[in-house]
Design a protein around this motif. Structure first.
Motif, PDB file in Angstrom:
ATOM      1  N   SER A  71       0.834  -1.203   0.000  1.00  0.00           N
ATOM      2  CA  SER A  71       0.000   0.000   0.000  1.00  0.00           C
ATOM      3  C   SER A  71       0.864   1.247   0.000  1.00  0.00           C
ATOM      4  CB  SER A  71      -0.944  -0.010   1.196  1.00  0.00           C
ATOM      5  OG  SER A  71      -0.225   0.120   2.381  1.00  0.00           O
ATOM      6  N   ILE A  72       1.964   1.231   0.760  1.00  0.00           N
ATOM      7  CA  ILE A  72       2.809   2.432   0.802  1.00  0.00           C
ATOM      8  C   ILE A  72       3.491   2.650  -0.547  1.00  0.00           C
ATOM      9  CG2 ILE A  72       4.892   3.378   1.837  1.00  0.00           C
ATOM     10  CD1 ILE A  72       3.952   2.101   4.459  1.00  0.00           C
ATOM     11  N   ILE A  73       3.981   1.560  -1.164  1.00  0.00           N
ATOM     12  CA  ILE A  73       4.664   1.707  -2.455  1.00  0.00           C
ATOM     13  C   ILE A  73       3.693   2.213  -3.521  1.00  0.00           C
ATOM     14  CG2 ILE A  73       5.767   0.406  -4.308  1.00  0.00           C
ATOM     15  CD1 ILE A  73       6.978  -1.367  -2.098  1.00  0.00           C
ATOM     16  N   SER A  74       2.467   1.662  -3.533  1.00  0.00           N
ATOM     17  CA  SER A  74       1.529   2.122  -4.554  1.00  0.00           C
ATOM     18  C   SER A  74       1.088   3.556  -4.282  1.00  0.00           C
ATOM     19  CB  SER A  74       0.332   1.184  -4.650  1.00  0.00           C
ATOM     20  OG  SER A  74      -0.251   1.016  -3.409  1.00  0.00           O
ATOM     21  N   ALA A  75       1.025   3.960  -3.000  1.00  0.00           N
ATOM     22  CA  ALA A  75       0.714   5.359  -2.700  1.00  0.00           C
ATOM     23  C   ALA A  75       1.809   6.275  -3.228  1.00  0.00           C
ATOM     24  CB  ALA A  75       0.541   5.552  -1.204  1.00  0.00           C
ATOM     25  N   ILE A  76       3.075   5.822  -3.119  1.00  0.00           N
ATOM     26  CA  ILE A  76       4.170   6.624  -3.676  1.00  0.00           C
ATOM     27  C   ILE A  76       4.016   6.740  -5.190  1.00  0.00           C
ATOM     28  CG2 ILE A  76       6.663   6.652  -4.054  1.00  0.00           C
ATOM     29  CD1 ILE A  76       6.955   5.365  -1.301  1.00  0.00           C
TER      30      ILE A  76
ATOM     31  N   ARG B  96       3.097  11.927 -15.675  1.00  0.00           N
ATOM     32  CA  ARG B  96       2.667  12.010 -17.069  1.00  0.00           C
ATOM     33  C   ARG B  96       1.206  11.656 -17.287  1.00  0.00           C
ATOM     34  NH1 ARG B  96       6.038   8.370 -20.396  1.00  0.00           N
ATOM     35  NH2 ARG B  96       6.213   7.369 -18.401  1.00  0.00           N
ATOM     36  N   ASN B  97       0.715  10.618 -16.585  1.00  0.00           N
ATOM     37  CA  ASN B  97      -0.572  10.063 -16.964  1.00  0.00           C
ATOM     38  C   ASN B  97      -1.423   9.813 -15.725  1.00  0.00           C
ATOM     39  OD1 ASN B  97      -2.629   8.788 -18.211  1.00  0.00           O
ATOM     40  ND2 ASN B  97      -1.345   7.414 -19.399  1.00  0.00           N
ATOM     41  N   ALA B  98      -2.597  10.446 -15.685  1.00  0.00           N
ATOM     42  CA  ALA B  98      -3.456  10.298 -14.504  1.00  0.00           C
ATOM     43  C   ALA B  98      -4.066   8.902 -14.410  1.00  0.00           C
ATOM     44  CB  ALA B  98      -4.559  11.350 -14.525  1.00  0.00           C
ATOM     45  N   VAL B  99      -4.154   8.189 -15.552  1.00  0.00           N
ATOM     46  CA  VAL B  99      -4.718   6.838 -15.519  1.00  0.00           C
ATOM     47  C   VAL B  99      -3.833   5.924 -14.679  1.00  0.00           C
ATOM     48  CG1 VAL B  99      -5.337   4.850 -16.916  1.00  0.00           C
ATOM     49  CG2 VAL B  99      -5.866   7.112 -17.718  1.00  0.00           C
ATOM     50  N   ASN B 100      -2.499   6.057 -14.840  1.00  0.00           N
ATOM     51  CA  ASN B 100      -1.593   5.225 -14.053  1.00  0.00           C
ATOM     52  C   ASN B 100      -1.735   5.516 -12.567  1.00  0.00           C
ATOM     53  OD1 ASN B 100      -0.817   4.519 -16.553  1.00  0.00           O
ATOM     54  ND2 ASN B 100       1.316   5.124 -16.362  1.00  0.00           N
ATOM     55  N   SER B 101      -1.932   6.795 -12.222  1.00  0.00           N
ATOM     56  CA  SER B 101      -2.146   7.134 -10.815  1.00  0.00           C
ATOM     57  C   SER B 101      -3.389   6.444 -10.289  1.00  0.00           C
ATOM     58  CB  SER B 101      -2.311   8.645 -10.657  1.00  0.00           C
ATOM     59  OG  SER B 101      -1.135   9.308 -10.954  1.00  0.00           O
ATOM     60  N   ALA B 102      -4.465   6.451 -11.083  1.00  0.00           N
ATOM     61  CA  ALA B 102      -5.717   5.827 -10.632  1.00  0.00           C
ATOM     62  C   ALA B 102      -5.524   4.327 -10.436  1.00  0.00           C
ATOM     63  CB  ALA B 102      -6.824   6.093 -11.639  1.00  0.00           C
ATOM     64  N   LEU B 103      -4.754   3.683 -11.330  1.00  0.00           N
ATOM     65  CA  LEU B 103      -4.547   2.238 -11.184  1.00  0.00           C
ATOM     66  C   LEU B 103      -3.691   1.929  -9.957  1.00  0.00           C
ATOM     67  CD1 LEU B 103      -4.206   1.199 -14.892  1.00  0.00           C
ATOM     68  CD2 LEU B 103      -6.140   0.953 -13.379  1.00  0.00           C
ATOM     69  N   SER B 104      -2.695   2.786  -9.667  1.00  0.00           N
ATOM     70  CA  SER B 104      -1.931   2.602  -8.425  1.00  0.00           C
ATOM     71  C   SER B 104      -2.834   2.769  -7.215  1.00  0.00           C
ATOM     72  CB  SER B 104      -0.797   3.615  -8.347  1.00  0.00           C
ATOM     73  OG  SER B 104      -0.021   3.580  -9.489  1.00  0.00           O
TER      74      SER B 104
ATOM     75  N   VAL C  67     -14.944  -5.470   2.953  1.00  0.00           N
ATOM     76  CA  VAL C  67     -15.771  -5.678   1.761  1.00  0.00           C
ATOM     77  C   VAL C  67     -16.238  -4.349   1.202  1.00  0.00           C
ATOM     78  CG1 VAL C  67     -17.961  -6.634   0.990  1.00  0.00           C
ATOM     79  CG2 VAL C  67     -16.490  -7.982   2.419  1.00  0.00           C
ATOM     80  N   LEU C  68     -16.635  -3.433   2.130  1.00  0.00           N
ATOM     81  CA  LEU C  68     -17.066  -2.106   1.667  1.00  0.00           C
ATOM     82  C   LEU C  68     -15.933  -1.383   0.964  1.00  0.00           C
ATOM     83  CD1 LEU C  68     -19.160  -0.275   4.348  1.00  0.00           C
ATOM     84  CD2 LEU C  68     -19.846  -1.020   2.122  1.00  0.00           C
ATOM     85  N   GLN C  69     -14.736  -1.544   1.499  1.00  0.00           N
ATOM     86  CA  GLN C  69     -13.571  -0.891   0.882  1.00  0.00           C
ATOM     87  C   GLN C  69     -13.406  -1.363  -0.559  1.00  0.00           C
ATOM     88  OE1 GLN C  69     -11.419   1.239   2.302  1.00  0.00           O
ATOM     89  NE2 GLN C  69      -9.587   1.123   1.060  1.00  0.00           N
ATOM     90  N   VAL C  70     -13.530  -2.678  -0.776  1.00  0.00           N
ATOM     91  CA  VAL C  70     -13.391  -3.190  -2.143  1.00  0.00           C
ATOM     92  C   VAL C  70     -14.525  -2.687  -3.015  1.00  0.00           C
ATOM     93  CG1 VAL C  70     -13.363  -5.263  -3.544  1.00  0.00           C
ATOM     94  CG2 VAL C  70     -12.127  -5.226  -1.412  1.00  0.00           C
TER      95      VAL C  70
ATOM     96  N   VAL D 289      -5.936   1.933  -7.040  1.00  0.00           N
ATOM     97  CA  VAL D 289      -6.682   0.676  -6.858  1.00  0.00           C
ATOM     98  C   VAL D 289      -5.857  -0.316  -6.046  1.00  0.00           C
ATOM     99  CG1 VAL D 289      -7.730  -1.280  -7.991  1.00  0.00           C
ATOM    100  CG2 VAL D 289      -7.943   0.935  -8.988  1.00  0.00           C
ATOM    101  N   VAL D 290      -4.564  -0.436  -6.399  1.00  0.00           N
ATOM    102  CA  VAL D 290      -3.699  -1.373  -5.660  1.00  0.00           C
ATOM    103  C   VAL D 290      -3.646  -0.990  -4.191  1.00  0.00           C
ATOM    104  CG1 VAL D 290      -1.380  -2.294  -5.493  1.00  0.00           C
ATOM    105  CG2 VAL D 290      -2.359  -1.817  -7.729  1.00  0.00           C
ATOM    106  N   CYS D 291      -3.517   0.323  -3.925  1.00  0.00           N
ATOM    107  CA  CYS D 291      -3.452   0.795  -2.542  1.00  0.00           C
ATOM    108  C   CYS D 291      -4.730   0.449  -1.790  1.00  0.00           C
ATOM    109  CB  CYS D 291      -3.213   2.297  -2.556  1.00  0.00           C
ATOM    110  SG  CYS D 291      -2.940   2.993  -0.957  1.00  0.00           S
ATOM    111  N   MET D 292      -5.895   0.711  -2.429  1.00  0.00           N
ATOM    112  CA  MET D 292      -7.182   0.428  -1.769  1.00  0.00           C
ATOM    113  C   MET D 292      -7.336  -1.050  -1.483  1.00  0.00           C
ATOM    114  SD  MET D 292      -8.642   3.345  -1.731  1.00  0.00           S
ATOM    115  CE  MET D 292      -8.386   4.920  -2.482  1.00  0.00           C
ATOM    116  N   LEU D 293      -6.949  -1.904  -2.441  1.00  0.00           N
ATOM    117  CA  LEU D 293      -7.143  -3.347  -2.249  1.00  0.00           C
ATOM    118  C   LEU D 293      -6.239  -3.862  -1.138  1.00  0.00           C
ATOM    119  CD1 LEU D 293      -7.565  -4.626  -5.884  1.00  0.00           C
ATOM    120  CD2 LEU D 293      -9.288  -4.338  -4.151  1.00  0.00           C
TER     121      LEU D 293
END
Lengths: 165, 99
Positions: free
Chosen positions: A13-18, A25-33, A55-58, A35-39
């Motif tokens: 979670s910390i690495i994906s938050a970083i 460059r790309n906001a889509v990549n930020s959004a996908l990171s 479950v609510l978090q997912v 998702v990893v953080c949330m999961l």
């Protein structure tokens, strides 16, 4: 086993938050990171006996909020110049220093001796138990949350409408 | 894993969110960083709820999730109308009310 899960998913979670922050460059990549953080946070919630919140978090974060983010990023299709500059290096260095200092202060405050987890009653954190508390002690807050969601829906539709009749 | 391990993870995540809001100028990414901060607060609440054996912390986390969902819906609608009217998403270009 819980220890290995804790270390794996907290560092994930910390690495994906970083990566959310570093991706310029790309906001889509930020959004996908994101998702990893949330999961991985959902896994931490399950480790803390909060199955319902996990479950609510997912469902809400990874399923609805990040999809909304991706939808808006792709709808706006912002690239290059319209994204604007990410300048102001002095401000950035200053913010990094401030954040590092605050993190060190926080870590020193939190470095307390470990205390054991207490024994939990049966079914702690399940839908049944959380629902029981919700529909008895927090009834008013639950209904206010419903009104808030309704107001949010109406507000979002009104703001995103092309023209108001 | 004790309570403070979870609290330190929550603190680091919160500080990463603060760092993102301070350094990035893209409004969508700033919003994502606000979500990160709300999630860190959730982790802290759930960890304390586990440590005290009390479900109230999980109720608070639920409320935070509700407020975050509403906030994202309204905020992204504001961003859509902003792009429609000003054709920008950089926070520096939307500084009319800045002191």
């Amino acid at each position: 086993m819980p220890e290995a899960l804790f270390w794996t998913f907290s560092s994930l979670s910390i690495i994906s938050a970083i990566f959310v922050i570093l991706n310029v460059r790309n906001a889509v990549n930020s959004a996908l990171s994101l998702v990893v953080c949330m999961l991985s946070l959902a896994v931490l919630f399950v480790l803390l006996n909060a199955e319902f919140i996990g479950v609510l978090q997912v469902m809400v974060y990874a399923g609805a909020i990040v999809v909304l983010f991706l939808f808006v990023v792709m709808l706006l299709n912002l690239r290059g110049g319209r994204m604007g500059s990410e300048g102001q290096p002095l401000l950035k260095v200053l913010s990094v220093l401030i954040t590092l200092g605050a993190t060190a202060k926080l870590a020193s405050l939190l470095a307390q001796p470990a205390r054991p987890w207490p024994d939990l009653p049966d079914g702690f954190g399940t839908v049944e138990q959380v629902g029981r508390v919700f529909y008895t002690d927090y009834m008013l807050a639950f209904q206010v949350a419903g009104v808030l969601l309704l107001a949010g829906i109406v507000g979002a539709v009104m703001l995103a409408k092309r023209s108001i009749d | 894993m004790g309570l403070w391990h979870y609290q330190i993870v929550a603190g680091i995540l919160f500080m990463l969110g603060v760092l993102g809001v301070l350094t990035r100028r893209n409004m969508i990414v700033m919003f994502m960083c606000i979500e990160l901060m709300l999630n860190a607060a959730n982790l802290s609440l759930v960890a304390f709820s586990r440590a005290w054996g009390n479900l109230d912390g999980q109720i608070f986390a639920f409320m935070v999730i509700v407020v975050a969902a509403v906030e994202v819906a309204v905020g992204l609608a504001i961003m859509i109308s902003l792009v429609r009217n000003r054709d920008t998403i950089n926070i520096e270009d939307v500084s009319l009310l800045k002191w």
